[in-house]
Write a protein that holds these residues in place. Structure first.
Motif, short mmCIF file in Angstrom:
data_model
loop_
_atom_site.label_atom_id
_atom_site.label_comp_id
_atom_site.label_asym_id
_atom_site.label_seq_id
_atom_site.Cartn_x
_atom_site.Cartn_y
_atom_site.Cartn_z
N ASP A 112 -113.23 81.70 -15.02
CA ASP A 112 -114.15 82.01 -16.13
C ASP A 112 -115.43 82.57 -15.54
O ASP A 112 -116.33 81.83 -15.16
CB ASP A 112 -114.43 80.77 -16.98
CG ASP A 112 -115.26 81.14 -18.22
OD1 ASP A 112 -115.84 82.25 -18.23
OD2 ASP A 112 -115.33 80.34 -19.17
N ASN A 115 -117.26 84.64 -17.29
CA ASN A 115 -117.96 85.09 -18.49
C ASN A 115 -119.43 84.71 -18.29
O ASN A 115 -119.80 83.54 -18.38
CB ASN A 115 -117.35 84.36 -19.69
CG ASN A 115 -118.06 84.66 -20.99
OD1 ASN A 115 -118.59 85.75 -21.17
ND2 ASN A 115 -118.05 83.69 -21.91
N ARG A 156 -121.40 81.25 -12.13
CA ARG A 156 -119.95 81.11 -12.28
C ARG A 156 -119.20 82.00 -11.27
O ARG A 156 -118.15 81.62 -10.75
CB ARG A 156 -119.52 81.49 -13.70
CG ARG A 156 -119.81 80.41 -14.72
CD ARG A 156 -119.28 80.80 -16.08
NE ARG A 156 -119.51 79.76 -17.06
CZ ARG A 156 -119.21 79.87 -18.34
NH1 ARG A 156 -118.69 80.99 -18.81
NH2 ARG A 156 -119.43 78.88 -19.16
N HIS A 177 -112.11 86.53 -18.95
CA HIS A 177 -112.67 87.22 -20.11
C HIS A 177 -114.16 87.41 -19.88
O HIS A 177 -114.73 86.80 -18.97
CB HIS A 177 -112.43 86.41 -21.39
CG HIS A 177 -113.23 85.14 -21.46
ND1 HIS A 177 -112.89 84.01 -20.75
CD2 HIS A 177 -114.39 84.84 -22.11
CE1 HIS A 177 -113.78 83.07 -20.98
NE2 HIS A 177 -114.71 83.54 -21.79
N ARG A 222 -117.28 88.87 -26.27
CA ARG A 222 -116.35 89.01 -27.38
C ARG A 222 -116.53 90.39 -28.02
O ARG A 222 -117.66 90.90 -28.01
CB ARG A 222 -116.66 87.96 -28.47
CG ARG A 222 -116.29 86.59 -28.03
CD ARG A 222 -116.71 85.51 -28.99
NE ARG A 222 -116.00 84.32 -28.57
CZ ARG A 222 -114.99 83.77 -29.23
NH1 ARG A 222 -114.61 84.28 -30.37
NH2 ARG A 222 -114.38 82.72 -28.75
N ALA A 225 -114.39 76.12 -17.91
CA ALA A 225 -115.37 76.48 -18.94
C ALA A 225 -114.73 77.08 -20.18
O ALA A 225 -115.35 77.14 -21.24
CB ALA A 225 -116.40 77.45 -18.35
N HIS A 279 -111.46 74.83 -23.67
CA HIS A 279 -111.42 74.47 -25.09
C HIS A 279 -110.81 75.59 -25.93
O HIS A 279 -110.74 75.47 -27.16
CB HIS A 279 -112.82 74.11 -25.60
CG HIS A 279 -113.86 75.19 -25.39
ND1 HIS A 279 -114.04 75.81 -24.19
CD2 HIS A 279 -114.77 75.74 -26.23
CE1 HIS A 279 -115.03 76.69 -24.28
NE2 HIS A 279 -115.48 76.67 -25.52
N ARG A 280 -110.39 76.67 -25.30
CA ARG A 280 -109.75 77.77 -26.02
C ARG A 280 -108.24 77.71 -25.81
O ARG A 280 -107.79 77.51 -24.68
CB ARG A 280 -110.27 79.12 -25.51
CG ARG A 280 -111.79 79.26 -25.54
CD ARG A 280 -112.30 79.46 -26.95
NE ARG A 280 -113.74 79.59 -26.97
CZ ARG A 280 -114.51 79.02 -27.88
NH1 ARG A 280 -113.99 78.27 -28.84
NH2 ARG A 280 -115.81 79.20 -27.88
N LYS A 286 -125.20 79.34 -28.73
CA LYS A 286 -123.93 79.24 -29.45
C LYS A 286 -124.03 78.11 -30.47
O LYS A 286 -123.48 77.02 -30.30
CB LYS A 286 -122.78 79.00 -28.47
CG LYS A 286 -122.48 80.22 -27.61
CD LYS A 286 -121.22 80.03 -26.80
CE LYS A 286 -120.96 81.25 -25.94
NZ LYS A 286 -119.83 81.08 -25.03
N ASP A 303 -120.80 76.65 -32.25
CA ASP A 303 -120.09 75.72 -31.36
C ASP A 303 -120.83 74.39 -31.27
O ASP A 303 -120.23 73.32 -31.25
CB ASP A 303 -119.99 76.31 -29.94
CG ASP A 303 -118.77 77.20 -29.77
OD1 ASP A 303 -117.94 77.22 -30.69
OD2 ASP A 303 -118.66 77.86 -28.73
C1 3PG Z 1 -118.00 79.83 -22.48
O1 3PG Z 1 -118.90 80.42 -21.88
O2 3PG Z 1 -118.23 78.89 -23.28
C2 3PG Z 1 -116.58 80.22 -22.18
O3 3PG Z 1 -116.53 81.26 -21.27
C3 3PG Z 1 -115.82 80.54 -23.44
O4 3PG Z 1 -116.34 81.72 -24.02
P1 3PG Z 1 -116.16 81.96 -25.58
O5 3PG Z 1 -117.10 81.00 -26.28
O6 3PG Z 1 -116.53 83.40 -25.83
O7 3PG Z 1 -114.72 81.69 -25.92
#
Ligand code: 3PG
Length: 414
Positions: A27, A29, A44, A68, A71, A161, A164-165, A211, A214
């Motif tokens: 991860d 991201n 990361r 990934h 988004r 990280a 949860h997906r 976020k 979330d």
């Molecule tokens: C995060 O940073 O929480 C993870 O990489 C998941 O990313 P996401 O919230 O876009 O699914």
């Protein structure tokens, strides 16, 4: 009680990866500066670079890396080309970058990849399937998993990280390949075990960040599971709860909540409050006017843009943190990109470090303010996973973790 929810998962020692073709899900991201397009925080990338080095140099594996980033529709939804540069720098491995995910170019490069070499695929979310959440059995049947799965011997999930997906690259591959957790993933699970062992009260959650959807989900879980003795809210999360309480936050800040699509969360925040949840909200904020003048304003009399928590809130929150046995922090208190508004976040981090509590820092911008060289690693864990960590602590299962446990039954006979 909670530790029973952590399933036993295989790690690199449990399987022979030497010389194998490995799909390594990481991860990376990371936050991207919307103005410059540059990577704003590469923590990361640094931690996963170590896993790549290990697989390439110690195990002589052919390592195909997937991650990934952002988004669709968001400014941080970009290619992984710049990530590849940093991965090369930090791992010292000459990683090839392929501008494809599962098309003929990617498949040819994967087939031709030799032992002791590594290759990074482009952003997995360029394939729309990757954003669909479904059960592992269904994800095993996606084009992504059907096209790429047969090219590999082993799947290594290091992306705690994103645990949860329930997306194809996280839960689909373990259904078709022998799978293990990578060192980053495993270290997180180990830290969770330690946190659960020390689940004495008071347990204080300090929650902010961008976020917000979330975070509301996390708070709902925390309240239901009664894991948190106190939840100290920060940033937009705090502003949302203040509005839900019927307290004015000033027209400009209300407009920001509206622009970010957060007004719809007010009824959920209200329901959380009605349940008698132990939610604390700030009593003052550091605010700024159009000329850049900064001052503290009391909640209820805010007239300018909120940038950080105020002095009185810092002392109130620091008091709670100092007396805690467990402190879990996620998200910053203010706009920490601007030096003038780091005080709230830094003061709360200092209070946590000065306490005797077991401290879990949930990734993101907050982690970038922690000097990892100087912390006592037995007492403080800086996680790569923010929301994955919080959801798990609040009692949700992590699909990627469950998928690894299922895979161990299927392929390793556990
Ligand atoms: C995060 O940073 O929480 C993870 O990489 C998941 O990313 P996401 O919230 O876009 O699914």
């Amino acid at each position: 009680m909670l530790s029973q929810q952590i399933p036993r998962i295989p790690i690199l020692d449990d399987i022979d990866v030497s010389g194998k073709k490995v799909f390594l899900r990481v991860d990376i991201n990371v936050p991207i500066n919307p103005d410059t397009g540059k990577i704003a925080d590469d923590r990361r990338i640094r931690v996963h670079a170590k896993t790549i080095k290990l697989l390439v140099e110690k195990y002589n594996a052919a390592v195909v890396i997937g991650s990934h980033q952002g988004r669709p529709g968001e400014k941080d939804f970009v290619s992984l080309e710049k990530h590849a540069d940093l991965l090369r720098t930090y791992s010292g491995v000459d990683i090839e970058f392929v501008e494809d995910v599962m098309g003929p170019t990617a498949r040819k490069a994967i087939k031709e990849l030799e032992r002791g070499r590594a290759l990074l695929l482009d952003n997995l979310r360029f394939v729309s399937e990757e954003l669909i959440e479904a059960v592992p059995e269904k994800q095993a049947n996606t084009f992504l998993v059907r096209r790429l799965g047969p090219l590999f011997d082993v799947y290594v999930n290091d992306a705690f990280a994103a645990a949860h997906r329930s997306q194809p690259s996280l839960v689909g591959f373990p259904m078709v390949l022998p799978s293990v957790a990578g060192p980053v993933f495993y270290r997180e699970i180990d830290a969770l075990r330690r946190a659960f062992e020390k689940m004495e009260s008071p347990r204080i959650f300090v929650l902010g960040g961008v976020k917000v959807h979330d975070m509301v989900r996390v708070i709902e879980h925390l309240v239901r599971s009664r894991v948190a003795d106190r939840i100290l809210t920060l940033g937009l999360v705090a502003q949302l709860f203040l509005v839900a309480k019927g307290v004015g936050i000033g027209i400009e800040n209300l407009r920001t909540l509206e622009e970010k699509g957060l007004i719809t969360l007010i009824p959920r925040a209200r329901r959380i409050l009605f349940k008698g949840a132990p939610i604390e909200t700030p009593i003052d904020f550091a605010t700024v006017d159009d000329k850049g003048n900064v001052k503290d304003e009391k909640v209820g009399a805010i007239t300018r843009r909120i940038m950080d928590i105020g002095e009185n809130t810092i002392s109130m929150y620091s008091g709670f943190v100092k007396d805690a046995k467990v402190v879990i922090m996620r998200g910053s208190a203010g706009v920490i990109e601007d030096e003038r508004f780091r005080k709230g976040t830094k003061s709360l981090l200092e209070a946590a470090m000065d306490s005797r509590a077991f401290v879990l820092i949930g990734g993101g911008h907050l982690a970038s303010l922690v000097d990892e060289e100087s912390i006592d690693k037995r007492r403080v864990h800086v996680s790569t996973g923010g929301n994955a960590l919080l959801l798990f602590l609040s009692g949700e299962t992590l699909p990627a973790l469950e998928a690894l446990a299922m895979s161990a039954k299927m392929f390793l006979g556990w």
